[in-house]
Motif scaffolding. Structure first.
Motif, PDB file in Angstrom:
ATOM      1  N   ALA A   1       7.532 -15.419   7.413  1.00 33.31           N
ATOM      2  CA  ALA A   1       6.417 -14.590   6.959  1.00 33.31           C
ATOM      3  C   ALA A   1       5.125 -15.398   6.810  1.00 33.31           C
ATOM      4  CB  ALA A   1       6.758 -13.921   5.631  1.00 33.31           C
ATOM      5  N   CYS A   2       4.081 -14.962   7.509  1.00 34.59           N
ATOM      6  CA  CYS A   2       2.740 -15.546   7.370  1.00 34.59           C
ATOM      7  C   CYS A   2       1.933 -14.789   6.321  1.00 34.59           C
ATOM      8  CB  CYS A   2       1.989 -15.476   8.695  1.00 34.59           C
ATOM      9  SG  CYS A   2       2.696 -16.470  10.004  1.00 34.59           S
ATOM     10  N   LYS A   3       2.226 -13.500   6.172  1.00 34.88           N
ATOM     11  CA  LYS A   3       1.483 -12.678   5.222  1.00 34.88           C
ATOM     12  C   LYS A   3       2.311 -11.457   4.850  1.00 34.88           C
ATOM     13  CE  LYS A   3      -2.064 -10.045   6.505  1.00 34.88           C
ATOM     14  NZ  LYS A   3      -3.419  -9.458   6.761  1.00 34.88           N
ATOM     15  N   ILE A   4       2.240 -11.086   3.570  1.00 35.45           N
ATOM     16  CA  ILE A   4       2.794  -9.831   3.078  1.00 35.45           C
ATOM     17  C   ILE A   4       1.609  -8.976   2.635  1.00 35.45           C
ATOM     18  CG2 ILE A   4       4.325  -8.719   1.416  1.00 35.45           C
ATOM     19  CD1 ILE A   4       5.775 -10.621   3.228  1.00 35.45           C
ATOM     20  N   VAL A   5       1.642  -7.701   2.953  1.00 35.51           N
ATOM     21  CA  VAL A   5       0.550  -6.805   2.573  1.00 35.51           C
ATOM     22  C   VAL A   5       1.104  -5.605   1.818  1.00 35.51           C
ATOM     23  CG1 VAL A   5      -1.290  -5.270   3.399  1.00 35.51           C
ATOM     24  CG2 VAL A   5      -0.905  -7.468   4.524  1.00 35.51           C
ATOM     25  N   GLY A   6       0.443  -5.267   0.716  1.00 31.11           N
ATOM     26  CA  GLY A   6       0.706  -4.010   0.037  1.00 31.11           C
ATOM     27  C   GLY A   6      -0.493  -3.116   0.278  1.00 31.11           C
ATOM     28  N   SER A   7      -0.277  -1.912   0.783  1.00 30.67           N
ATOM     29  CA  SER A   7      -1.395  -1.003   1.057  1.00 30.67           C
ATOM     30  C   SER A   7      -1.261   0.254   0.208  1.00 30.67           C
ATOM     31  CB  SER A   7      -1.464  -0.634   2.541  1.00 30.67           C
ATOM     32  OG  SER A   7      -0.313   0.071   2.950  1.00 30.67           O
ATOM     33  N   SER A   8      -2.404   0.708  -0.314  1.00 33.35           N
ATOM     34  CA  SER A   8      -2.406   1.890  -1.178  1.00 33.35           C
ATOM     35  C   SER A   8      -3.790   2.519  -1.186  1.00 33.35           C
ATOM     36  CB  SER A   8      -2.012   1.518  -2.602  1.00 33.35           C
ATOM     37  OG  SER A   8      -2.193   2.609  -3.487  1.00 33.35           O
ATOM     38  N   ALA A   9      -3.835   3.826  -1.254  1.00 34.62           N
ATOM     39  CA  ALA A   9      -5.098   4.541  -1.341  1.00 34.62           C
ATOM     40  C   ALA A   9      -5.614   4.606  -2.771  1.00 34.62           C
ATOM     41  CB  ALA A   9      -4.938   5.962  -0.782  1.00 34.62           C
ATOM     42  N   ASP A  10      -4.893   4.001  -3.707  1.00 34.52           N
ATOM     43  CA  ASP A  10      -5.287   3.996  -5.117  1.00 34.52           C
ATOM     44  C   ASP A  10      -5.814   2.594  -5.480  1.00 34.52           C
ATOM     45  OD1 ASP A  10      -5.457   3.946  -7.891  1.00 34.52           O
ATOM     46  OD2 ASP A  10      -3.629   5.124  -8.192  1.00 34.52           O
ATOM     47  N   PRO A  11      -7.131   2.383  -5.436  1.00 36.07           N
ATOM     48  CA  PRO A  11      -7.693   1.046  -5.693  1.00 36.07           C
ATOM     49  C   PRO A  11      -7.344   0.490  -7.069  1.00 36.07           C
ATOM     50  CG  PRO A  11      -9.349   2.496  -4.739  1.00 36.07           C
ATOM     51  CD  PRO A  11      -8.185   3.356  -5.110  1.00 36.07           C
ATOM     52  N   ALA A  12      -7.321   1.345  -8.081  1.00 35.02           N
ATOM     53  CA  ALA A  12      -7.002   0.884  -9.440  1.00 35.02           C
ATOM     54  C   ALA A  12      -5.556   0.413  -9.526  1.00 35.02           C
ATOM     55  CB  ALA A  12      -7.260   1.998 -10.447  1.00 35.02           C
ATOM     56  N   LEU A  13      -4.656   1.145  -8.879  1.00 30.67           N
ATOM     57  CA  LEU A  13      -3.243   0.751  -8.844  1.00 30.67           C
ATOM     58  C   LEU A  13      -3.097  -0.604  -8.151  1.00 30.67           C
ATOM     59  CD1 LEU A  13      -0.163   1.409  -9.131  1.00 30.67           C
ATOM     60  CD2 LEU A  13      -0.322   2.394  -6.836  1.00 30.67           C
ATOM     61  N   LEU A  14      -3.800  -0.774  -7.033  1.00 32.27           N
ATOM     62  CA  LEU A  14      -3.683  -2.018  -6.275  1.00 32.27           C
ATOM     63  C   LEU A  14      -4.291  -3.188  -7.046  1.00 32.27           C
ATOM     64  CD1 LEU A  14      -2.312  -2.481  -3.578  1.00 32.27           C
ATOM     65  CD2 LEU A  14      -4.567  -2.564  -2.505  1.00 32.27           C
ATOM     66  N   GLN A  15      -5.320  -2.928  -7.835  1.00 31.54           N
ATOM     67  CA  GLN A  15      -5.896  -3.981  -8.660  1.00 31.54           C
ATOM     68  C   GLN A  15      -4.891  -4.428  -9.728  1.00 31.54           C
ATOM     69  OE1 GLN A  15      -9.573  -2.948 -10.631  1.00 31.54           O
ATOM     70  NE2 GLN A  15     -10.115  -5.091 -10.947  1.00 31.54           N
ATOM     71  N   ARG A  16      -4.194  -3.468 -10.329  1.00 33.04           N
ATOM     72  CA  ARG A  16      -3.157  -3.820 -11.302  1.00 33.04           C
ATOM     73  C   ARG A  16      -2.013  -4.573 -10.626  1.00 33.04           C
ATOM     74  NH1 ARG A  16      -4.104   1.566 -12.834  1.00 33.04           N
ATOM     75  NH2 ARG A  16      -2.060   2.231 -12.011  1.00 33.04           N
ATOM     76  N   CYS A  17      -1.691  -4.147  -9.417  1.00 31.55           N
ATOM     77  CA  CYS A  17      -0.644  -4.808  -8.657  1.00 31.55           C
ATOM     78  C   CYS A  17      -1.044  -6.252  -8.336  1.00 31.55           C
ATOM     79  CB  CYS A  17      -0.363  -4.027  -7.374  1.00 31.55           C
ATOM     80  SG  CYS A  17       0.997  -4.669  -6.372  1.00 31.55           S
ATOM     81  N   GLU A  18      -2.320  -6.466  -8.028  1.00 30.98           N
ATOM     82  CA  GLU A  18      -2.831  -7.808  -7.740  1.00 30.98           C
ATOM     83  C   GLU A  18      -2.615  -8.732  -8.941  1.00 30.98           C
ATOM     84  OE1 GLU A  18      -6.971  -9.555  -5.962  1.00 30.98           O
ATOM     85  OE2 GLU A  18      -7.128  -8.246  -7.729  1.00 30.98           O
ATOM     86  N   LEU A  19      -2.958  -8.251 -10.135  1.00 31.69           N
ATOM     87  CA  LEU A  19      -2.789  -9.059 -11.342  1.00 31.69           C
ATOM     88  C   LEU A  19      -1.308  -9.350 -11.602  1.00 31.69           C
ATOM     89  CD1 LEU A  19      -5.403  -7.306 -13.664  1.00 31.69           C
ATOM     90  CD2 LEU A  19      -5.610  -9.551 -12.560  1.00 31.69           C
ATOM     91  N   ALA A  20      -0.463  -8.342 -11.430  1.00 30.62           N
ATOM     92  CA  ALA A  20       0.974  -8.527 -11.638  1.00 30.62           C
ATOM     93  C   ALA A  20       1.544  -9.511 -10.616  1.00 30.62           C
ATOM     94  CB  ALA A  20       1.697  -7.188 -11.536  1.00 30.62           C
ATOM     95  N   MET A  21       1.056  -9.415  -9.391  1.00 27.56           N
ATOM     96  CA  MET A  21       1.533 -10.309  -8.338  1.00 27.56           C
ATOM     97  C   MET A  21       1.127 -11.753  -8.635  1.00 27.56           C
ATOM     98  SD  MET A  21       3.252 -10.244  -5.425  1.00 27.56           S
ATOM     99  CE  MET A  21       3.010  -8.675  -4.564  1.00 27.56           C
TER     100      MET A  21
END
Length: 274
Positions: free
Chosen positions: A146-166
């Motif tokens: 794996a060179c890159k893993i991507v999480g995609s979502s149409a919910d920017p706030a959810l993805l921002q929370r996911c970024e912090l958790a990650m």
């Protein structure tokens, strides 16, 4: 202003428009950089293959940085330096993305893998990188490549929370940062767009304060911090703009070209190198 010797540009949201078009004015601005003896290259969260369409029209002769700079390839896409995410970190990343319920993609150097060929952003990515995904039932066979893993979502706030958790879950085991409001990228540890800037400056034998960078997202901040001059696009978020030297117009309003024209003008007025 210190005389600029190299420009390193982000791609999506910066160099190209929303519909992934390279405008005539942007292309002309890069041509003028070449004529002025200023180096130009690109770095992006895109996979290697997704950079191909820009090489010829921009006459890029320097290496380019794929996967947020963790892979460095020649203009013909021959690998120069490649790094992978540790398999255990890939597993943990997938666990976190599953917890948040976002669509998951895994990129190797050759393939874009997804478990959901009908994912919301799959058509968007196909247009962007000009390649089709490979649908798999399980990512397990690819954990070691794996060179890159991507999480995609149409919910920017959810993805921002996911970024912090990650970031909390991975700590220093990988870099986790959003490349778009709808994409969260996990890339190899110790390598980002900032390390790409350093590698390019070393290759050209110039100090990093003679490098100018331009971008629009959180993953561009690493290269802003390593360059002497930085431009945030007008479409960037406020936190990105606050960390740039200058703010230009949006990617829909020729912000990239305007920034390049400013560099050219300042270089002309700065006289000899200093």
């Amino acid at each position: 202003m210190t005389r600029i010797a190299l420009v390193v540009s982000d791609v999506d949201g910066t160099l190209v428009t929303k519909d992934k078009t390279l405008t005539d004015r942007a292309q002309d601005a890069v041509r003028r950089l070449h004529q002025a003896g200023i180096g130009f290259t690109i770095t992006s969260s895109r996979p290697t293959i997704g950079m191909r369409f820009l090489i010829e029209p921009l006459a890029i002769t320097l290496p380019v940085g794929a996967f947020n700079g963790s892979s460095i390839v020649a203009p013909d896409l021959t690998p120069i330096e490649e790094h992978l995410i540790p398999p255990s970190t890939v597993e943990r990343s997938i666990e976190v993305l599953n917890e948040f319920g976002v669509d998951i993609w895994l990129f190797t150097n050759e393939k874009w893998l997804t478990r959901n060929g009908d994912g919301e952003y799959v058509p968007h990515e196909k247009r962007a990188i000009r390649a089709d995904p490979t649908v798999v039932a399980d990512f397990s066979p690819y954990l070691a490549s794996a060179c890159k893993i991507v999480g995609s979502s149409a919910d920017p706030a959810l993805l921002q929370r996911c970024e912090l958790a990650m970031q909390q879950a991975l700590d220093a085991r990988a870099t986790a940062v959003r490349s778009q409001s709808y994409y969260l990228d996990v890339t190899p540890p110790g390598h980002d767009k900032g390390t790409f800037v350093e590698a390019m400056a070393k290759r050209l034998g110039i100090p990093t304060d003679r490098v100018a960078t331009i971008g629009d997202m959180q993953n561009d901040l690493a290269m802003f911090r390593k360059s002497g001059l930085s431009f945030a696009m007008g479409n960037a978020t406020d936190d990105v703009k606050q960390q740039a030297t200058h703010v230009t117009a949006s990617n829909e309003d020729e912000g990239f070209a305007a920034a390049m024209e400013m560099i050219l003008k300042e270089n002309e007025g700065s006289g000899a190198d200093r």
